[in-house]
Design a protein around this motif. Sequence first.
Motif, PDB file in Angstrom:
ATOM      1  N   LEU A 190       0.831  -1.052  -0.089  1.00 34.21           N
ATOM      2  CA  LEU A 190      -0.030   0.057   0.067  1.00 34.21           C
ATOM      3  C   LEU A 190       0.863   1.359   0.034  1.00 34.21           C
ATOM      4  CD1 LEU A 190      -2.749  -0.846   2.571  1.00 34.21           C
ATOM      5  CD2 LEU A 190      -3.154  -0.769   0.078  1.00 34.21           C
ATOM      6  N   ASP A 191       2.099   1.124   0.625  1.00 36.88           N
ATOM      7  CA  ASP A 191       2.960   2.250   0.721  1.00 36.88           C
ATOM      8  C   ASP A 191       4.119   2.341  -0.365  1.00 36.88           C
ATOM      9  OD1 ASP A 191       1.834   3.606   2.880  1.00 36.88           O
ATOM     10  OD2 ASP A 191       2.708   2.355   4.126  1.00 36.88           O
ATOM     11  N   ALA A 192       4.035   1.542  -1.538  1.00 37.79           N
ATOM     12  CA  ALA A 192       4.973   1.407  -2.375  1.00 37.79           C
ATOM     13  C   ALA A 192       5.233   2.698  -3.264  1.00 37.79           C
ATOM     14  CB  ALA A 192       4.524   0.374  -3.411  1.00 37.79           C
ATOM     15  N   PRO A 193       4.205   3.455  -3.657  1.00 38.26           N
ATOM     16  CA  PRO A 193       4.529   4.891  -4.190  1.00 38.26           C
ATOM     17  C   PRO A 193       5.147   5.710  -3.309  1.00 38.26           C
ATOM     18  CG  PRO A 193       2.117   4.007  -4.734  1.00 38.26           C
ATOM     19  CD  PRO A 193       2.753   3.052  -3.501  1.00 38.26           C
ATOM     20  N   ARG A 194       4.565   5.719  -1.862  1.00 27.42           N
ATOM     21  CA  ARG A 194       5.404   6.518  -0.990  1.00 27.42           C
ATOM     22  C   ARG A 194       6.800   6.394  -0.744  1.00 27.42           C
ATOM     23  NH1 ARG A 194       0.270   5.433   1.296  1.00 27.42           N
ATOM     24  NH2 ARG A 194      -1.035   7.304   1.373  1.00 27.42           N
ATOM     25  N   PHE A 195       7.254   4.984  -0.754  1.00 27.61           N
ATOM     26  CA  PHE A 195       8.620   4.739  -0.379  1.00 27.61           C
ATOM     27  C   PHE A 195       9.379   5.073  -1.644  1.00 27.61           C
ATOM     28  CE2 PHE A 195       7.116   1.624   2.920  1.00 27.61           C
ATOM     29  CZ  PHE A 195       7.957   2.295   4.087  1.00 27.61           C
ATOM     30  N   ALA A 196       8.735   4.820  -2.843  1.00 27.45           N
ATOM     31  CA  ALA A 196       9.550   5.307  -4.121  1.00 27.45           C
ATOM     32  C   ALA A 196       9.949   6.906  -4.381  1.00 27.45           C
ATOM     33  CB  ALA A 196       8.595   4.961  -5.589  1.00 27.45           C
ATOM     34  N   GLU A 197       8.730   7.492  -3.829  1.00 32.65           N
ATOM     35  CA  GLU A 197       8.885   9.179  -3.850  1.00 32.65           C
ATOM     36  C   GLU A 197       9.968   9.506  -2.686  1.00 32.65           C
ATOM     37  OE1 GLU A 197       8.825  13.174  -4.356  1.00 32.65           O
ATOM     38  OE2 GLU A 197       8.146  11.537  -5.610  1.00 32.65           O
ATOM     39  N   LEU A 198      10.056   8.739  -1.489  1.00 33.78           N
ATOM     40  CA  LEU A 198      10.910   9.019  -0.581  1.00 33.78           C
ATOM     41  C   LEU A 198      12.368   8.756  -1.062  1.00 33.78           C
ATOM     42  CD1 LEU A 198       9.649   8.126   2.924  1.00 33.78           C
ATOM     43  CD2 LEU A 198      10.270  10.344   2.167  1.00 33.78           C
ATOM     44  N   GLY A 199      12.440   7.529  -1.762  1.00 35.57           N
ATOM     45  CA  GLY A 199      13.786   7.151  -2.438  1.00 35.57           C
ATOM     46  C   GLY A 199      14.184   8.355  -3.235  1.00 35.57           C
ATOM     47  N   THR A 200      13.400   8.808  -4.198  1.00 36.30           N
ATOM     48  CA  THR A 200      13.702  10.112  -4.946  1.00 36.30           C
ATOM     49  C   THR A 200      14.452  11.230  -4.039  1.00 36.30           C
ATOM     50  OG1 THR A 200      12.169   9.315  -6.733  1.00 36.30           O
ATOM     51  CG2 THR A 200      12.761  11.527  -6.791  1.00 36.30           C
ATOM     52  N   GLN A 201      13.553  11.441  -3.041  1.00 35.84           N
ATOM     53  CA  GLN A 201      14.101  12.498  -2.415  1.00 35.84           C
ATOM     54  C   GLN A 201      15.454  12.296  -1.621  1.00 35.84           C
ATOM     55  OE1 GLN A 201      11.054  13.938   0.561  1.00 35.84           O
ATOM     56  NE2 GLN A 201       9.420  13.394  -0.895  1.00 35.84           N
ATOM     57  N   VAL A 202      15.808  11.052  -1.479  1.00 36.46           N
ATOM     58  CA  VAL A 202      16.911  10.612  -0.682  1.00 36.46           C
ATOM     59  C   VAL A 202      17.727  10.874  -1.804  1.00 36.46           C
ATOM     60  CG1 VAL A 202      18.359   8.748   0.359  1.00 36.46           C
ATOM     61  CG2 VAL A 202      15.921   9.224   1.256  1.00 36.46           C
ATOM     62  N   PHE A 203      17.935  10.375  -3.008  1.00 36.65           N
ATOM     63  CA  PHE A 203      18.408  10.597  -4.262  1.00 36.65           C
ATOM     64  C   PHE A 203      19.175  11.936  -4.304  1.00 36.65           C
ATOM     65  CE2 PHE A 203      18.812  11.152  -8.747  1.00 36.65           C
ATOM     66  CZ  PHE A 203      20.030  10.443  -9.004  1.00 36.65           C
ATOM     67  N   ARG A 204      17.813  12.780  -4.616  1.00 37.93           N
ATOM     68  CA  ARG A 204      18.465  14.169  -4.721  1.00 37.93           C
ATOM     69  C   ARG A 204      18.876  15.011  -3.347  1.00 37.93           C
ATOM     70  NH1 ARG A 204      11.984  15.315  -6.286  1.00 37.93           N
ATOM     71  NH2 ARG A 204      12.078  14.434  -8.340  1.00 37.93           N
ATOM     72  N   VAL A 205      18.691  14.394  -2.265  1.00 41.18           N
ATOM     73  CA  VAL A 205      19.345  14.954  -1.130  1.00 41.18           C
ATOM     74  C   VAL A 205      21.022  14.802  -1.413  1.00 41.18           C
ATOM     75  CG1 VAL A 205      20.002  14.608   1.237  1.00 41.18           C
ATOM     76  CG2 VAL A 205      17.808  15.307   0.503  1.00 41.18           C
ATOM     77  N   GLY A 206      21.326  13.420  -1.412  1.00 46.03           N
ATOM     78  CA  GLY A 206      22.648  12.924  -1.745  1.00 46.03           C
ATOM     79  C   GLY A 206      23.310  13.548  -2.881  1.00 46.03           C
ATOM     80  N   CYS A 207      22.685  13.706  -4.004  1.00 49.88           N
ATOM     81  CA  CYS A 207      23.170  14.375  -5.152  1.00 49.88           C
ATOM     82  C   CYS A 207      23.661  15.921  -4.879  1.00 49.88           C
ATOM     83  CB  CYS A 207      22.334  14.371  -6.307  1.00 49.88           C
ATOM     84  SG  CYS A 207      22.318  12.490  -7.051  1.00 49.88           S
ATOM     85  N   GLY A 208      22.737  16.502  -4.197  1.00 49.09           N
ATOM     86  CA  GLY A 208      22.918  18.079  -3.608  1.00 49.09           C
ATOM     87  C   GLY A 208      24.053  18.217  -2.782  1.00 49.09           C
ATOM     88  N   ALA A 209      24.150  17.069  -1.800  1.00 51.95           N
ATOM     89  CA  ALA A 209      25.424  17.157  -0.972  1.00 51.95           C
ATOM     90  C   ALA A 209      26.577  17.062  -1.702  1.00 51.95           C
ATOM     91  CB  ALA A 209      24.967  16.134   0.084  1.00 51.95           C
ATOM     92  N   ALA A 210      26.440  16.035  -2.573  1.00 48.45           N
ATOM     93  CA  ALA A 210      27.952  15.768  -3.244  1.00 48.45           C
ATOM     94  C   ALA A 210      28.328  16.987  -4.237  1.00 48.45           C
ATOM     95  CB  ALA A 210      27.671  14.586  -4.247  1.00 48.45           C
ATOM     96  N   LEU A 211      27.206  17.671  -4.855  1.00 44.56           N
ATOM     97  CA  LEU A 211      27.486  18.594  -5.679  1.00 44.56           C
ATOM     98  C   LEU A 211      28.039  19.872  -4.907  1.00 44.56           C
ATOM     99  CD1 LEU A 211      24.395  18.445  -8.014  1.00 44.56           C
ATOM    100  CD2 LEU A 211      26.863  18.166  -8.873  1.00 44.56           C
TER     101      LEU A 211
END
Length: 442
Positions: free
Chosen positions: A266-287
Motif C-alpha cells: 500500500l505504501d509502495a508509491p510513498r517509499f518510491a517518492e521518498l527514495g527519489t528525495q533521498v537521491f536528490r539530497v545525496g546528489c545535492g550534498a555531493a555537488l
Amino acid sequence: MSDREGPSGSGTQGSDKGENNTRTSAQPMPTAASSYYASEPIQFRVRGSTITGASPPKFVTLEDIMKAAHGMQNMALAHEIAVDQDFKLEPFEPPDNSYQKLVKETMHKAYFDILREQLNSEPPEYKQALVLLEDVKQGLFAILLPRHTRIREMIEEVDVFRAILETLEILKLDLANTLIAMIRPHVQQESVQYERAKFDELLKVSEDGLQYTREWLKRHIDVEGLSLPVTDKNIIRNVTAQTLAKAYLELLEWDTSKNYPETVSLDAPRFAELGTQVFRVGCGAALLLASPACGDHSTAAAHKQTLKDKILILIDNTTNDIELKSVLPSVAEEIILVTEQLLEKLSQSPLTAETKEIIRTQILSLGDPEHRVREIVRQRVLEFLKTILVCGGGSRQIPVGLSALARELTAVSGTLLRYVMHNKAVFTSHYMDIVAEELSRS
C-alpha cells in the motif's frame, strides 16, 4: 539495491497469468443464480504445501474471496487516511475523449436541453422546474455548515439551475473532506487493528500471502555472531529490529526486477517518492562538496546557501543517474556564475579559464553513481536513516558534509519514520515470526 540507472518505481507484485486469471475488474463475477448448481457454493482450492501428505486439501468459497478483496479495498482507504496527512477527495473528471466523458456530457446536455425546452415553451412550463429548484435548495441547505453564510445567501439569489447543481457538487465534496479531517484521529487509532485483521483475512484465502515479504526480510537477516538455532525472544526481537531497518532502506532504492513485499504494497508509491528525495539530497550534498568555497566564514556560509538553492532547483526533476547527467552541465555553469558573482562582490580576481574547466570536470564526474564523493554521501545518508529507524527518532547529529541539507534530510527522515512506525505496528508479529523461523534453523 538499485543504483537508480533508470526511472524510479515501486515495483509490481508478481502473479501467474494463466487462463484462470484473465477476468478483468470490468467483467461481472458469476453468481450462484447463474450456476447450474445454484444451491451449492462455488469453491476454489488453495494450493500450498502441507506438513504431511495425508492432510486434507483446503477449500475456500467465492464469498470468502470476495469478502477478503472488499476488505483490502476498505483497508487501503483507511490506510490512506491514516498515513497521508494531506489525503482528501478530488472531483472525478473522466479522461478527455473517453467513453465515460462522452456519456456524462451527453446526459448533462440532454437534461438541460429538456429543462430549457420546458421553460421556453409557449406558455412556459414551470411546475417541474420549481419542484426541482426547491429540492435542490433544500438539499443544499441540508449540507451547509454554520460558517457557510455567504453560500446560503447565494443560493437564495441563484436563478440558473446548472450553477445550483454545480454548487451542490462542490459542497458535497467540501463536506466529505471536512468529515475526513474530523475522523482522521479516530482512523489513525483504529487503522492498525483494522488493517491487521483485514490482512489476516486475506492470508486465509491466499496460497502464501507472505511469500515476497519473507524473501525481502531474509535478504537482510544477519546471523553473524549468533549461535544457531536461536530461541531467546530478546535476541529475536533485536535481530528483527536490525533486519527491518535495513529492509525498509532497501525500499528507498528498490530493484524493480524483484517482487514487492505484500506487507508494504500500500505504501509502495510513498517509499518510491521518498527514495527519489533521498537521491536528490545525496546528489545535492555531493555537488555542494565539489563546489569551490569563497570568502570568510560568514560569506562562505551565505555562498553555500545560495549554491544549495540553485542546485536543488536544477535537480528538482531528476529521479535517476541518467536524468542527473543531463542537467550536470547546467549545474556546473550555475556554480561558476554564482562563484564569479561572489568574487566580484568581494573585489577579488575572477575565475580563470583553467579554473572554470576544473569546476566543470569535477561537477560532470559526479554523474557516475560510483564516484567516491557520491558513495560516501550516500552511505552517510543511509546510516543516518538507519539510526533513526532503529532508535525511533530523537535528537541525532547530522552527518559530516550534510549540514547544508539538514532541513531536507530531517524532513525525509521524519516522513520515513512515520510510514515505518505505522507499518511495524500492523505487521510486527508477522515479521518476528519470519525472523524467528529463520533463526530456528541450525
